[in-house]
Enzyme design. Structure first.
Site, PDB file in Angstrom:
ATOM      1  N   LYS A 192       0.856  -1.190   0.000  1.00 20.97           N
ATOM      2  CA  LYS A 192       0.000   0.000   0.000  1.00 20.97           C
ATOM      3  C   LYS A 192       0.888   1.235   0.000  1.00 20.97           C
ATOM      4  O   LYS A 192       1.666   1.451   0.936  1.00 20.97           O
ATOM      5  CB  LYS A 192      -0.900  -0.015   1.235  1.00 20.97           C
ATOM      6  CG  LYS A 192      -1.763   1.223   1.366  1.00 20.97           C
ATOM      7  CD  LYS A 192      -2.763   1.084   2.485  1.00 20.97           C
ATOM      8  CE  LYS A 192      -3.563   2.362   2.657  1.00 20.97           C
ATOM      9  NZ  LYS A 192      -4.510   2.258   3.779  1.00 20.97           N
TER      10      LYS A 192
ATOM     11  N   LYS B 244      -2.206  -1.525  -3.872  1.00 22.42           N
ATOM     12  CA  LYS B 244      -3.085  -0.348  -3.800  1.00 22.42           C
ATOM     13  C   LYS B 244      -2.272   0.929  -3.881  1.00 22.42           C
ATOM     14  O   LYS B 244      -1.268   1.015  -3.181  1.00 22.42           O
ATOM     15  CB  LYS B 244      -3.822  -0.428  -2.458  1.00 22.42           C
ATOM     16  CG  LYS B 244      -4.651   0.780  -2.123  1.00 22.42           C
ATOM     17  CD  LYS B 244      -5.267   0.599  -0.776  1.00 22.42           C
ATOM     18  CE  LYS B 244      -6.013   1.861  -0.426  1.00 22.42           C
ATOM     19  NZ  LYS B 244      -6.391   1.866   0.953  1.00 22.42           N
TER      20      LYS B 244
HETATM   21  C1  PBG Z   1      -7.411   3.237   5.620  1.00 25.69           C
HETATM   22  C2  PBG Z   1      -7.683   3.119   4.182  1.00 25.69           C
HETATM   23  C3  PBG Z   1      -7.511   4.077   3.168  1.00 25.69           C
HETATM   24  C4  PBG Z   1      -8.045   3.530   2.007  1.00 25.69           C
HETATM   25  C5  PBG Z   1      -8.463   2.243   2.325  1.00 25.69           C
HETATM   26  N1  PBG Z   1      -8.207   2.000   3.664  1.00 25.69           N
HETATM   27  C6  PBG Z   1      -7.042   5.494   3.209  1.00 25.69           C
HETATM   28  C7  PBG Z   1      -5.702   5.810   3.678  1.00 25.69           C
HETATM   29  O1  PBG Z   1      -4.821   4.991   3.837  1.00 25.69           O
HETATM   30  O2  PBG Z   1      -5.541   7.003   3.936  1.00 25.69           O
HETATM   31  C8  PBG Z   1      -8.142   4.210   0.683  1.00 25.69           C
HETATM   32  C9  PBG Z   1      -9.222   3.720  -0.216  1.00 25.69           C
HETATM   33  C10 PBG Z   1      -9.561   4.630  -1.332  1.00 25.69           C
HETATM   34  O3  PBG Z   1      -8.932   5.682  -1.556  1.00 25.69           O
HETATM   35  O4  PBG Z   1     -10.507   4.292  -2.044  1.00 25.69           O
HETATM   36  N2  PBG Z   1      -6.137   3.095   6.059  1.00 25.69           N
END
Ligand code: PBG
Length: 323
Positions: free
Chosen positions: A194, A247
């Site tokens: 991520k 992601k």
């Molecule tokens: C929480 C999380 C996030 C997303 C999914 N889980 C945001 C972040 O890390 O700030 C993003 C999902 C999206 O942008 O559709 N940690």
């Protein structure tokens, strides 16, 4: 011209093109992210994400049901708490919004696979994904809190839990806590890779989870790093991840391809909020054909090597791909 091989021969008709098509996107490939809001009769559209709503549990069941009818097999739940605090304590509450929604979904739609996002950022008053000590996110203290959240989701009936916090060692901590409580069949879909991405912007509005200070770069990955992605994924495999996720998806197709080549676990990719909002905004201006651009973006993610795609377009795309 005396060409031996003419690639256009196989592009001549739609039937021929279909015969030699290498990649097919199916509704079964999708996981539909949903936002669970406390209360009843709540249906609030997210301003930056037209067509995406924060839904109270009973309306969320309706939304999931219509997705399931279109053959989308799974949802991923995010929750909005009634109250935020320093430690994000509501995240593990059996009375929490996500836990309620999971129970209702499993009761009404038993064949739907329910996946829950495991993180603290929507529940903490400071908006960081872990517990703070001296202004820093304390990795090891956070693991115990996350394990409690995952167990509370499993107790409510979640089929898979999806840790998105990016703390080191969290997959192992979740696996151990789940097994101890007899949830050895609850799978872990790990947000293994991520990145600290600008494309999460609209989501942070939806989940009200923007960090109150600083950013997430001390725990999420540097977008510049590809080899590190392999190392991150390998760690999660060792710790017991069942599915590896990359992601965002579209801007990181090279990473998806690399993981699909290196690992034999199923690979998921998350087409995040910003990827959705960009397409919606351009289409609203009449600058892009929304349907065509949406399907192409999903096809590209699948072609790169994703087995599963998390997308806010799940229903729209499934409706078109049906049949
Ligand atoms: C929480 C999380 C996030 C997303 C999914 N889980 C945001 C972040 O890390 O700030 C993003 C999902 C999206 O942008 O559709 N940690």
């Amino acid at each position: 011209m005396d060409l031996v091989y003419r690639p256009r021969r196989l592009r001549r008709t739609e039937t021929l093109r279909r015969m030699v098509r290498e990649t097919v996107v199916r509704p079964q490939d999708f996981i539909y992210p949903l936002f669970a809001a406390p209360g009843k009769g709540v249906r609030q559209e997210v301003a930056a994400m037209p067509g995406v709503f924060r839904l109270s549990p009973e309306l969320l069941v309706k939304e999931a049901e219509s997705a399931l009818k279109l053959r989308v097999p799974a949802v991923l739940l995010f929750g909005l708490p009634r109250q935020k605090d320093d430690t994000g304590s509501e995240a593990a509450s059996p009375r929490g919004t996500v836990q309620q929604a999971v129970r209702l979904l499993k009761k009404n739609l038993p064949e739907l696979m329910v996946i829950t996002d495991v993180c603290l950022c929507a529940y903490t008053s400071h908006g960081h994904c872990g517990l703070l000590h001296g202004g820093r996110v304390d990795n090891d203290a956070t693991l115990e809190a996350l394990a409690q959240v995952a167990v509370s989701h499993a107790e409510a009936g979640a089929d898979l839990v999806a840790p998105s916090d990016m703390m080191d060692g969290r997959v192992g901590a979740l696996r151990e806590a789940l097994d101890e409580r007899g949830f050895e069949m609850v799978a872990i879909l790990s947000y293994a890779v991520k990145y600290a991405s600008a494309f999460y912007g609209p989501f942070r509005e939806a989940a009200d989870s923007a960090p109150a200070f600083g950013d997430r770069r001390s725990y999420q990955m540097d977008p510049a790093n590809a080899r590190e992605a392999v190392r991150e994924a390998a760690l999660d495999v060792e710790e017991g991840a069942d599915i590896l996720m990359v992601k965002p998806a579209g801007p990181y197709l090279d990473i998806i391809a690399q993981l699909a080549g290196e690992f034999d676990l199923p690979i998921a990719a998350y087409q995040v909020s910003g990827e959705y909002s960009m397409l919606k905004a351009a289409a609203a201006q009449g600058w892009l054909d929304e349907t065509a651009a949406m399907l192409e973006s999903l096809l590209a993610i699948k072609r790169a090597g994703a087995d599963l795609i998390l997308t806010y377009f799940a229903k729209e795309a499934a409706a078109l791909l049906k049949g």
